[in-house]
Every structure is written in C-alpha cells, then in structure tokens.
Design a protein around this motif. Structure first.
Motif, PDB file in Angstrom:
ATOM      1  N   GLY A   1       0.812  -1.199   0.000  1.00 22.33           N
ATOM      2  CA  GLY A   1       0.000   0.000   0.000  1.00 22.33           C
ATOM      3  C   GLY A   1       0.844   1.246   0.000  1.00 22.33           C
ATOM      4  O   GLY A   1       2.048   1.218  -0.276  1.00 22.33           O
ATOM      5  N   ASN A   2       0.191   2.348   0.334  1.00 22.35           N
ATOM      6  CA  ASN A   2       0.855   3.643   0.406  1.00 22.35           C
ATOM      7  C   ASN A   2       0.088   4.495   1.397  1.00 22.35           C
ATOM      8  O   ASN A   2      -1.140   4.588   1.320  1.00 22.35           O
ATOM      9  CB  ASN A   2       0.892   4.315  -0.970  1.00 22.35           C
ATOM     10  CG  ASN A   2       1.874   5.482  -1.016  1.00 22.35           C
ATOM     11  OD1 ASN A   2       1.969   6.265  -0.082  1.00 22.35           O
ATOM     12  ND2 ASN A   2       2.609   5.594  -2.113  1.00 22.35           N
TER      13      ASN A   2
ATOM     14  N   THR B   1      -2.321   7.611  -4.113  1.00 29.64           N
ATOM     15  CA  THR B   1      -1.477   7.511  -5.300  1.00 29.64           C
ATOM     16  C   THR B   1      -2.271   6.942  -6.462  1.00 29.64           C
ATOM     17  O   THR B   1      -3.185   6.139  -6.259  1.00 29.64           O
ATOM     18  CB  THR B   1      -0.257   6.609  -5.022  1.00 29.64           C
ATOM     19  OG1 THR B   1       0.516   6.479  -6.208  1.00 29.64           O
ATOM     20  CG2 THR B   1      -0.696   5.219  -4.579  1.00 29.64           C
TER      21      THR B   1
ATOM     22  N   PRO C   1       0.504   2.489  -9.354  1.00 33.26           N
ATOM     23  CA  PRO C   1       0.713   1.247  -8.601  1.00 33.26           C
ATOM     24  C   PRO C   1       2.175   0.985  -8.265  1.00 33.26           C
ATOM     25  O   PRO C   1       2.469   0.257  -7.313  1.00 33.26           O
ATOM     26  CB  PRO C   1       0.158   0.177  -9.551  1.00 33.26           C
ATOM     27  CG  PRO C   1      -0.798   0.906 -10.444  1.00 33.26           C
ATOM     28  CD  PRO C   1      -0.214   2.275 -10.615  1.00 33.26           C
TER      29      PRO C   1
ATOM     30  N   ARG D   1       3.534   1.682  -4.613  1.00 33.29           N
ATOM     31  CA  ARG D   1       3.159   0.859  -3.475  1.00 33.29           C
ATOM     32  C   ARG D   1       4.388   0.183  -2.879  1.00 33.29           C
ATOM     33  O   ARG D   1       5.357  -0.096  -3.571  1.00 33.29           O
ATOM     34  CB  ARG D   1       2.150  -0.214  -3.899  1.00 33.29           C
ATOM     35  CG  ARG D   1       0.841   0.328  -4.444  1.00 33.29           C
ATOM     36  CD  ARG D   1      -0.012  -0.799  -4.980  1.00 33.29           C
ATOM     37  NE  ARG D   1      -1.220  -0.297  -5.622  1.00 33.29           N
ATOM     38  CZ  ARG D   1      -2.043  -1.049  -6.339  1.00 33.29           C
ATOM     39  NH1 ARG D   1      -1.772  -2.330  -6.529  1.00 33.29           N
ATOM     40  NH2 ARG D   1      -3.120  -0.523  -6.879  1.00 33.29           N
TER      41      ARG D   1
ATOM     42  N   PRO E   1      -6.138  -2.106   2.051  1.00 36.52           N
ATOM     43  CA  PRO E   1      -5.164  -1.357   1.254  1.00 36.52           C
ATOM     44  C   PRO E   1      -5.627  -1.105  -0.169  1.00 36.52           C
ATOM     45  O   PRO E   1      -6.324  -1.908  -0.788  1.00 36.52           O
ATOM     46  CB  PRO E   1      -3.935  -2.278   1.272  1.00 36.52           C
ATOM     47  CG  PRO E   1      -4.512  -3.649   1.394  1.00 36.52           C
ATOM     48  CD  PRO E   1      -5.757  -3.514   2.233  1.00 36.52           C
ATOM     49  N   GLN E   2      -5.237   0.059  -0.671  1.00 35.10           N
ATOM     50  CA  GLN E   2      -5.348   0.420  -2.084  1.00 35.10           C
ATOM     51  C   GLN E   2      -6.767   0.238  -2.645  1.00 35.10           C
ATOM     52  O   GLN E   2      -7.004  -0.485  -3.609  1.00 35.10           O
ATOM     53  CB  GLN E   2      -4.336  -0.363  -2.895  1.00 35.10           C
ATOM     54  CG  GLN E   2      -2.894  -0.092  -2.490  1.00 35.10           C
ATOM     55  CD  GLN E   2      -2.514   1.387  -2.671  1.00 35.10           C
ATOM     56  OE1 GLN E   2      -2.177   1.818  -3.766  1.00 35.10           O
ATOM     57  NE2 GLN E   2      -2.560   2.164  -1.583  1.00 35.10           N
TER      58      GLN E   2
ATOM     59  N   TYR F   1      -5.710   5.499  -5.496  1.00 35.30           N
ATOM     60  CA  TYR F   1      -5.834   4.378  -4.568  1.00 35.30           C
ATOM     61  C   TYR F   1      -5.612   4.898  -3.147  1.00 35.30           C
ATOM     62  O   TYR F   1      -4.699   5.683  -2.891  1.00 35.30           O
ATOM     63  CB  TYR F   1      -4.805   3.294  -4.896  1.00 35.30           C
ATOM     64  CG  TYR F   1      -5.022   2.611  -6.225  1.00 35.30           C
ATOM     65  CD1 TYR F   1      -5.777   1.441  -6.314  1.00 35.30           C
ATOM     66  CD2 TYR F   1      -4.469   3.127  -7.394  1.00 35.30           C
ATOM     67  CE1 TYR F   1      -5.975   0.802  -7.536  1.00 35.30           C
ATOM     68  CE2 TYR F   1      -4.663   2.496  -8.614  1.00 35.30           C
ATOM     69  CZ  TYR F   1      -5.420   1.340  -8.676  1.00 35.30           C
ATOM     70  OH  TYR F   1      -5.616   0.711  -9.887  1.00 35.30           O
ATOM     71  N   TYR F   2      -6.426   4.399  -2.228  1.00 39.49           N
ATOM     72  CA  TYR F   2      -6.370   4.858  -0.839  1.00 39.49           C
ATOM     73  C   TYR F   2      -6.279   3.656   0.101  1.00 39.49           C
ATOM     74  O   TYR F   2      -6.935   2.636  -0.106  1.00 39.49           O
ATOM     75  CB  TYR F   2      -7.614   5.664  -0.476  1.00 39.49           C
ATOM     76  CG  TYR F   2      -7.792   6.949  -1.248  1.00 39.49           C
ATOM     77  CD1 TYR F   2      -7.357   8.165  -0.737  1.00 39.49           C
ATOM     78  CD2 TYR F   2      -8.395   6.942  -2.503  1.00 39.49           C
ATOM     79  CE1 TYR F   2      -7.525   9.351  -1.445  1.00 39.49           C
ATOM     80  CE2 TYR F   2      -8.561   8.117  -3.230  1.00 39.49           C
ATOM     81  CZ  TYR F   2      -8.123   9.317  -2.691  1.00 39.49           C
ATOM     82  OH  TYR F   2      -8.278  10.484  -3.394  1.00 39.49           O
ATOM     83  N   ASP F   3      -5.457   3.798   1.157  1.00 35.28           N
ATOM     84  CA  ASP F   3      -5.461   2.836   2.253  1.00 35.28           C
ATOM     85  C   ASP F   3      -6.501   3.293   3.269  1.00 35.28           C
ATOM     86  O   ASP F   3      -6.350   4.356   3.896  1.00 35.28           O
ATOM     87  CB  ASP F   3      -4.086   2.767   2.924  1.00 35.28           C
ATOM     88  CG  ASP F   3      -3.070   2.006   2.084  1.00 35.28           C
ATOM     89  OD1 ASP F   3      -3.444   1.523   0.998  1.00 35.28           O
ATOM     90  OD2 ASP F   3      -1.900   1.918   2.509  1.00 35.28           O
TER      91      ASP F   3
END
Length: 696
Positions: A316-317, A321, A324, A327, A441-442, A450-452
């Motif tokens: 994840g991040n 972001t 990909p 990550r 994650p993501q 993409y969000y955690d």
C-alpha cells in the motif's frame, strides 16, 4: 499589576504548547449503537463465562477462533459455527484442581484452557496450544472426516492422551509441554507464528511473567534469560514472517532511558528463521531490536510511545497515489501515551524498507551502568554487519562476533513513520483510546487514486473509519464514520478486514472483543440518500451515480475536500451542516487556548483585588494598634494628670458596663504651646465607630 503582566507574558507560550499537542477531528458521520446493531452479525460463544476470543487463522471463508476450552470454526458469511470442526479441549481435572487451589477466587475464572496458539501443519494437522489452567500445554490434532468412528472417552477421566476423545472429527496425536509457546494468563500480551514447520513465539516462561522470551519451540532457541538488555518487561503485540526473518512488534521498558526515569518505548525486533543458536547454548545469534518512533514532529516532538496493535502486512501507500509502482510493503500501528501523561492516541504507518534500514546502521550501548547510551562507532562493527544478513551457520561465528551480538542488541537508529508524522491523532478525550487497527489497502476510488482505508478500534467499543486525503499538514486524514459497534464499556481487541476477490458480499470487517465477535460491512454507502451527503462523506468506497453507490469508477466524488458543489440536484444548497457528534462537545485547540488564557487573566485580577483588600485591612489594623499604644504610653497628659490616670472613665482596658458602650480616648494633638512642657493637649472621648475615621 506586575503579577498580571507576568502571567500575560506566558500567553503566547501557552497557546503554542496547547496547539503543539492538541489535535481533534469531527467525524463526517456518527452511527449510534441502536442503528448499527440491526445490521451486524454477532457470535457470542458460551455467554456464561469470559471467552477471551482470539483470531488464530483464516482458511478461505472460515475463521478459526481460540476461546475458553474450545477452538471455533466460524463462517465468514454468517458467523455460524461448524459443530463438526469445533475443537473441545478443557483442562484435565488435576490441572483444574491445582489451579483453583493456587489462585482461589482471584483467578478462578481463568482456571480453564484458553486456546492462544495455532499452527497449520501439512494436510489436516494443527499445532494447538492453550493456557491449560495456568499450566500451558500443546497438542497436535488431526481432523478426520465424517466417516471416522468417533470415540467417546471422558477427557477428565483418562490420562492416556492417545485415547482421549475430542470433538467430532478431531483426534489428538501428541501432547507436550507448552511453556514458552502459550502464555499462562489468557490476558497476557503474547504472539506466535507458525511457519516452515516451526513455531516462533513471544510470551513468558513463568506464572509471574518475570521470564519473557522469544523462542523457537522445535530447537528451543530463545533470548538470553534474565537479561534486561534483551527484553525488559515486554508486552508483545504481533509477529510476521517476512522473507528469511521473523519480526516481532512490542512495547517494553526502555533500558536506554533508565538514567532519565522509567519510560516505555515501542520496538520492532527480528530474528533469522535459520538461526541455530550459539555453540553450546540455545540463545539467538540474530536477535536485534530498534525503536518505533510515532510522534508529532516539532522542535520538541510529542511522542506516542506505547504500541497497542498492528495491522496485517500489505502492499500500500500511506498517501493517495494513482501509480501502482509507488506501493510498498507497509504496516500500520496504533499507539497511546502513558496512563499518567496527557491522554492521547495516534496511528502511524511504517514501511518495511524503513524498518530494514534501521537495522543497517550503528548499534547503541553504554560503557557502564553510570554512562549514557551512545552509538557505537561503525569501525567497531563486526564484518559482515550482524543485523543486516542472516548467516547460514550461526554456530561458526567467531567468539568476538558472538560477544558483540550479545552486548549490542539495540540499534541506534529509530524507525520513523511514513510521511514523517502520524496518520491520525486524538488527544482531547473524545471517547476511548485507540486499541486495534486493520487496513483495507489500495481501495480504488472514482477519482482514479488508490487509498489505504483505516479501521481503528477503541477501548469504548467504537470503530473509526478514516482515510488520508492527501492534504498537507497534520490534519490530512479525515474520520469518515464513528460507529458505536459494541457497548461503551467493551474494548475492541482485534479488527480484521476480510475480502474475497470477485465476491462483494464477502467484504467484511470482523471486530473482536473479550466476549463478542461482530461482523459488519466495510461501507454504508446506501445509507446516504443525497448527492451532497454522499460527497461530504469523503469515503473512497462511495460515489454518487444517481444513488450513493460503491464499486464504481464513475460518478461524483471528492475525497480530498468533500466539496458537494458539483452535485447537480442542488442538495448542497438546501441541506444544513449539522454537528454529527451530539454526545460530546468538541473543543478545538484554539478554544482550549483561549479558555486557558481567560482563566489566567480572571484569576490574576481576582487575586490582585483580594490582595488589595487584605492590604487595606492590614493597614487599618496597624493604625488602630498605633493609636492604642500611643494612649497606653502617654495617657491624657493634663496639667495635674499622671501618665496612667486612675480615672476609670479614661481607662481603655476597662470592661464596659452592660448598658454602656465601649469608649476610646484619643488625643488630638494641636500645635505645641510654649507654656507647657509638652505643649497643650486637648482630650475628647469618641466611640469605636468614630475611631475608624480618626487619624494620627
């Protein structure tokens, strides 16, 4: 007035101090227990006694849960247990009686077998360990299918392990001592992981918890016994199998801070899976640890030192972001301040790369117990660096290397949080403290990012759903929903996100307390009926597409700002913003600072006024005493009078009669007459009320 001026000089300092550690948030939505209880699934176990539930393993759409004298096999879909795959393992009568006589009423409810450790072996075999009435035991079970002829033998009667009957479908093949694998007390903070046919555990090896250890059970390799540099009163939180190492997360008393007072620090420790121990001993040659730093940055950082829970390892991040490739392997943890400190909780994220980087630097040690802990010069490190690599044959390490490893388990470099700051902070008593965390994650949102998504459990039974919006500053995360899942006096111990790809109905959030297991959806998009409420939620799962829906890459959404002005139905213009939190009044840092300043100023003014009045009273008393002393020494100096006249009418010490008011004789001094030795004195009699207006 100088006191007031000095207090006012402290106002800027007070504001900066309050602002430095005071952080609050307002959830986008608050869901009360009465509302959510109708939409959740619940598993309660025995109900009559504490179960001390613990999630042990997930197998496809099944959850294996340790409990009191049982190991449940529960469906993820409906939380119904499979009776045939429910393992029953109570303590035998001897262990139960011994525990009851030893602890009497103090821990009588704990004199059972609470299943705490599970390892999945080959085929249908399981490595199971439990507290066994404060006498830990382990067994290897094999599951037999429905055509297996079950044997009905009472566990509490026979002592022949191989002949003991288990729950339908299970057969025990071996039993052995569980000390060092399972804790004695079901409430002790322990962790274990089974990998490559080996059990790695972190617990205690005695009833009084004075012998903490990290152990590999098969070869009985452990940390040095009774060495505070290795482990000092630790509370183990979680463990992970990552590449060729096992990582343990814990909190413990900080030996490097002992000269400055007792403090608790959070740690990440690691050992190599193929470590064979020292030659002639069974002690790790690859045990090292580093501090986890979760603190608010600043000139004087504000730390959250006590680790409570860690999420699963994921790709994840911590920051939104759309690439990909950005990550990385990441872990999230919840931290608290000490109980005797400013109450606060925080969520911090740590990348595996940063954790590994901490083990590549210098070591920290002290020359003697009276010296400070300082970094060891790099040139003193053995080659190769013992914390960077795992050697294949640890028993061939030189004596100098082994001595260095034993004396230097602590790394100098700390592991700092991703982004340099906590993801979410709570410091103003908005309810219970953070106690557990899970991360989805993501999650792909309609904006292409993409969000955690974080799910944070609290000690008062709430789940906070939060996300980092990507805005700069400490307030980059928003709390999407504040959900009262359990009772206010029921702490959440574990949270787990369950997701089966291709099956949206299998998206579940599992919440575990001591006595309850609850399942609820990851999102409640359909609950929000207008475009504006859907967008203001800032939920990556939810987007407006005629309705507030999920699992779509189209539709309206604004996670960064929650701006609903793009809604075409005009709902944002007519709906009023309401404070979603009705049970508690939220005070911001500015409000608290202003309140403190006003309190200081008012207190200073009141103190000045009281001091002024007291000063007047003291001056009045002093003047009255002066008049009395003057008359006592000089009397009414008439022409044939004496210094102390015998005339009782002028005696100031005479007790007044019942119907006569007390009188005072005061001499009004006029200009001195040349015909008298002491000048002319005129004497007159006055009442005490008049005396207060007479001045010498």
């Amino acid at each position: 007035m100088w006191h007031i001026a000095r207090c006012l000089l402290l106002v800027p300092v007070l504001i900066s101090c309050v602002g430095s550690f005071t952080h609050t948030w307002v959830p986008k939505a608050v869901v009360k227990h009465e509302e959510i209880s109708k939409k959740i699934l619940r598993f309660e176990g025995e109900k009559t006694e504490p179960d001390y539930f613990k999630l042990l393993l997930q197998e496809n759409d099944r959850l294996i849960v340790g409990a009191r004298n049982k190991m449940y096999n529960i469906s993820v879909i409906d939380l119904e247990q499979d009776e045939l795959r429910t393992l029953k393992w109570p303590p035998n009568s001897k262990d139960n009686t011994s525990c009851s006589s030893m602890y009497k009423d103090q821990h009588k409810d704990k004199c059972q077998n609470f299943i705490k450790v599970l390892g999945k072996m080959e085929g249908e075999k399981y490595y199971v360990c439990g507290t066994n009435a404060f006498s830990p035991k382990c067994r290897i079970y094999e599951y037999k299918h429905a055509d297996y002829p079950y044997r009905e033998v009472d566990l509490n009667v026979t002592e022949d392990v191989t002949e003991q009957a288990q729950a339908p479908g299970f057969e025990t093949t071996k039993e052995f001592d569980g000390v060092g694998a399972s804790p004695y007390d079901p409430e002790h903070n322990s962790t274990a992981i089974f990998t490559d046919g080996k059990l790695f555990s972190a617990t205690v090896a005695d009833r009084l918890s004075r012998d903490p250890l990290i152990m590999e059970r098969m070869k009985m390799i452990r940390t040095e016994q009774h060495d505070s540099n290795m482990l000092k009163d630790p509370h183990f939180v979680s463990s992970y199998d990552i590449d060729e190492k096992i990582y343990f997360f814990l909190r413990e008393d900080a030996v490097e801070n002992i000269n400055c007072g007792k403090a608790t620090f959070s740690r990440v420790a690691r050992i190599c899976k193929n470590d064979e121990g020292r030659s002639g001993t069974s002690v790790w040659t690859s045990f090292f640890k580093a501090r986890l730093n979760c603190s608010v940055p600043g000139e004087i950082p504000f730390p959250f030192d006590e680790l409570q829970s860690m999420s699963d390892l994921s790709f994840g991040n911590h920051h939104p972001t759309n690439d990909p490739k950005q990550r990385s392997r990441i872990l999230y943890g919840v931290f608290n301040t000490p109980a005797n400190s400013i109450e606060g909780s925080a969520v911090c994220a740590f990348t595996l790369a940063d954790i590994e980087h901490a083990f590549m630097g210098q070591f920290k040690a002290q020359q003697t117990t009276s010296h400070a802990w300082v970094p060891i010069p790099v040139e003193n490190n053995p080659v190769p660096h013992p914390a960077q690599v795992c050697v294949n044959k640890s028993k061939e390490l030189t004596d100098n290397t082994l001595t260095f490893i034993r004396n230097h388990p602590l790394m100098d470099r700390s592991v700092n949080p991703a982004g340099g700051k906590p993801m979410l902070i709570q410091t103003q008593g908005l309810g219970g403290r953070f106690s557990a965390i899970a991360v989805d994650p993501q999650v792909l949102a309609s904006d292409g990012f993409y969000y955690d998504v974080m799910f944070v459990g609290t000690t008062d039974g709430r789940v906070l759903k939060a996300v980092n919006t990507g805005k700069p500053g400490l307030d980059s995360s928003v709390v999407i929903e504040d959900i009262q899942v359990l009772g206010q006096h029921e702490a959440i111990r574990e949270i787990k996100v369950l997701r089966k790809h291709g099956h949206n109905q299998h998206e579940k959030l599992i919440i575990v307390s001591k006595d309850n297991i609850v399942s609820m959806p990851l999102h409640r998009c359909g609950h929000y009926k207008t475009c504006s409420t859907c967008l203001r939620l800032q939920d990556p799962y939810c987007a407006w597409l005629d309705t507030c829906t999920t699992h779509t890459t189209r539709g309206l959404q604004d996670i960064r700002n929650g701006d609903a002005s793009q809604c075409r139905d005009g709902s944002y213009k007519i709906e009023k913003e309401e404070n979603p939190r009705t049970d508690d009044q939220i005070y911001t840092a500015s409000t608290l600072a202003v309140a403190c300043v006003v309190a200081i100023v008012v207190a200073a003014m009141i103190g000045f006024f009281i001091g002024y009045r007291v000063s007047l009273c003291r001056n009045h008393t002093r003047n009255t005493e002066t008049m009395i002393n003057f008359e006592q020494h000089f009397g009414s100096l008439r022409k044939n009078g004496s210094r102390h006249s015998g005339d009782t009418s002028n005696n100031i010490f005479q007790e007044p009669t019942k119907n006569t008011a007390k009188m005072l004789t005061v001499n009004n001094l006029s200009a001195k007459s040349p015909n008298l030795p002491n000048g002319s004195l005129e004497s007159r009699t006055i009442t005490p009320q008049q005396a207060s207006r007479t001045y010498i």
